[in-house]
Design an enzyme around this catalytic site. Structure first.
Site, PDB file in Angstrom:
ATOM      1  N   SER A   1     -23.970  27.811 -10.406  1.00  0.00           N
ATOM      2  CA  SER A   1     -22.983  28.680 -11.047  1.00  0.00           C
ATOM      3  C   SER A   1     -23.471  29.020 -12.454  1.00  0.00           C
ATOM      4  CB  SER A   1     -21.629  27.978 -11.112  1.00  0.00           C
ATOM      5  OG  SER A   1     -21.698  26.957 -12.084  1.00  0.00           O
ATOM      6  N   LYS A   2     -22.719  29.873 -13.114  1.00  0.00           N
ATOM      7  CA  LYS A   2     -23.144  30.382 -14.426  1.00  0.00           C
ATOM      8  C   LYS A   2     -23.459  29.277 -15.424  1.00  0.00           C
ATOM      9  CE  LYS A   2     -21.770  35.111 -14.588  1.00  0.00           C
ATOM     10  NZ  LYS A   2     -20.483  35.421 -13.928  1.00  0.00           N
TER      11      LYS A   2
END
Ligand code: GLU
Length: 499
Positions: free
Chosen positions: A271-272
């Site tokens: 994820s980011k």
């Protein structure tokens, strides 16, 4: 001939040991960015097809009209072009099985759903939103209660004739299990009682993804359906649809999860917070498209010889479906950076200069410089081209620096002898006509010899004054060459004024 073969049952031909033309498809929903996971799916689909002389189809899945993002389809085209995944059929180039955008195929799904109702695999559902909301409130996880599943045919006909809004739902078997074989994960079975009577056609007439993907994969004669393993448990529902229609079930290839490394050493779904997760984000960070492709190919696929550097052409030859692993792949940004550096070093100096030019220009503006000298200095050092402006920033502007930078034990310099060295260097350089790297080199070494000092004793203060930083790419001569005579002398005099 090939087309005819394709039109007939693939299973029939496969059983006879005849070659079946492999057809894969990349079916992204236009969300506005290309996630690493999507790109990995596209790449594996492309490679599964191309490694076996097959065809790779692009289909845009835009049936979720509420989630449409302007310009998102363009991002898909641009990304595929940048990484070199050329599709054989698709919305922009057409093909035998078009249209390739689901919204343009809208009218095609309802007749199939009606046919499925006739075949006993689906039913009309007239439940109102209010009823479904109330149901959900009573039992959020219970799903649909199959209220309309057994409505008498006359009642259904009456409601339809009266124009009552409806959806069409899949009629899941209530007992037994559904089983399929996945190339990567093996045999997958699910108890049918766990399957909800999912919606196939929505009240706006659009198909759901769950229906459209099956109809399209069948009509487009897709032989291998490749997607992320989050679809493993939905696939039995698709298998039931293929079976209800009496169609061949394609080969399923589910790809392992992509994880990111957390600071505490554990891993979780990428994820980011792990770093850039989109193709565009990685490009902005300075990773080159072929490197991203190379790295992504290794996320869940292992070549037989543990080799790591692959061009797309190499992958087309080397890729094999049995090298796909089911254990989660970890996206390692350090490894990607390493690979990027390897790729940069493998370029010819001319190729490197061409790619680096926008970054060189950022530092030096439009003027002419000895670009090949810069490349000689930088090519072995940088792992990303985006590091260049930072690494060269002292060329653009001399940083503020303290006088004690001139003191260096190894070069035997102190504030006093640095002053003498700079004075001598300035006199020498002011008289130098030919501002070339070799002339600078020879004259400065001659000067050190004449002064009876180590080369380093002269070159350390010269380099500090020219760059204003202690660590530089390249040595004093290279820096002076690139700065040019006037700027070099100006900086040396400024250094002298600190002593
Ligand atoms: N449109 C789906 C997605 O973007 C495609 C999944 C599939 O490959 O079937 O996730």
């Amino acid at each position: 001939m090939i087309n005819q073969i394709r039109i007939l049952s693939q299973r029939f031909y496969a059983q006879k040991g005849w070659i079946v033309l492999i057809r894969t498809r990349f079916a992204p929903s236009p969300t506005g960015f290309m996630h690493v996971g999507n790109l990995r799916t596209a790449l594996f689909e492309y490679l599964i097809a191309k490694s076996q002389g097959g065809q790779f189809v692009l289909r845009i899945e835009d049936t979720d009209q509420e989630r449409l993002v302007e310009g998102a389809t363009q991002v898909i085209y641009d990304t595929l072009r940048q990484v070199g995944l050329q599709h054989d059929e698709g919305p922009d180039i057409g093909g035998e099985f078009g249209p390739y955008v689901q919204s343009e195929r809208k009218d095609l799904y309802l007749p199939y759903a009606k046919k499925l109702v006739e075949l006993g695999g689906a039913y009309y559902c007239f439940c109102t939103k209010e009823r479904l909301d109330a149901l959900h409130e009573q039992n959020a996880f219970g799903g649909y209660d199959r209220h309309c599943r057994d409505l008498p045919k006359e009642e259904v006909d009456r409601l339809l004739a009266a124009g009552t809004p409806y959806v069409i739902r899949q009629k899941m078997p209530l007992t037994g299990t559904t089983t399929y074989d996945d190339v990567v994960y093996g045999t997958i079975s699910i108890d049918n009682k766990e399957l909800e009577d999912q919606i196939l056609i929505k009240s706006d007439g659009y198909p759901t993804y769950n229906f459209a993907n099956v109809i399209d994969d069948h009509l487009m004669q897709i032989t291998h359906v490749v997607r992320g393993c989050e679809y493993l448990t939905s696939t039995p529902k698709y298998v039931l649809l293929y079976q209800a229609f009496g169609w061949d079930v394609p080969t399923f290839v589910h790809l392992p999860l992509i994880m990111g490394k957390n600071e505490d050493g554990s891993v979780s779904k990428l994820s980011k917070r792990h770093g850039s997760t989109s193709f565009a984000g990685l490009m902005d960070e300075g990773y080159l498209a072929p490197v991203i492709t190379n790295y992504i190919a290794l996320l869940g696929w292992c070549p037989k010889d543990n080799r790591e550097l692959f061009s797309l052409k190499d992958l087309e030859q080397e890729f094999s479906i049995d090298g796909i692993s089911k254990s989660p792949a970890v996206f390692d940004y350090d490894k990607l950076t390493w690979l990027n550096g390897e790729y940069l070093r493998a370029l010819t100096p001319e190729q490197f200069t061409e790619l680096a030019m926008p970054y060189y220009r950022e530092v030096f503006g439009e003027g002419e410089k000895d670009w090949s000298l810069l490349t000689t200095i930088l090519q072995p050092r940088v792992t990303k081209l985006t590091q260049i402006p930072e690494v060269l920033s002292f060329f653009k502007e001399l940083p503020e620096y303290p006088a004690d930078f001139f003191v260096n034990k190894k070069s035997k310099t102190n504030l006093e002898n640095s002053k003498t060295m700079l004075e001598e260097a300035i006199t020498l350089l002011e008289g130098l006509e030919n501002w070339q790297m070799d002339t600078l080199h020879d004259s400065l070494l001659e000067l050190a010899a004449r002064l009876g000092v180590k080369n380093g004793t002269l070159l350390w203060p010269v380099r500090i004054a020219a760059a204003g930083v202690t660590v530089t790419p390249g040595g004093a001569m290279e820096i002076l060459t690139l700065l040019g005579k006037d700027e070099s002398i100006r900086r040396l005099k400024l250094g002298l004024s600190k002593l």
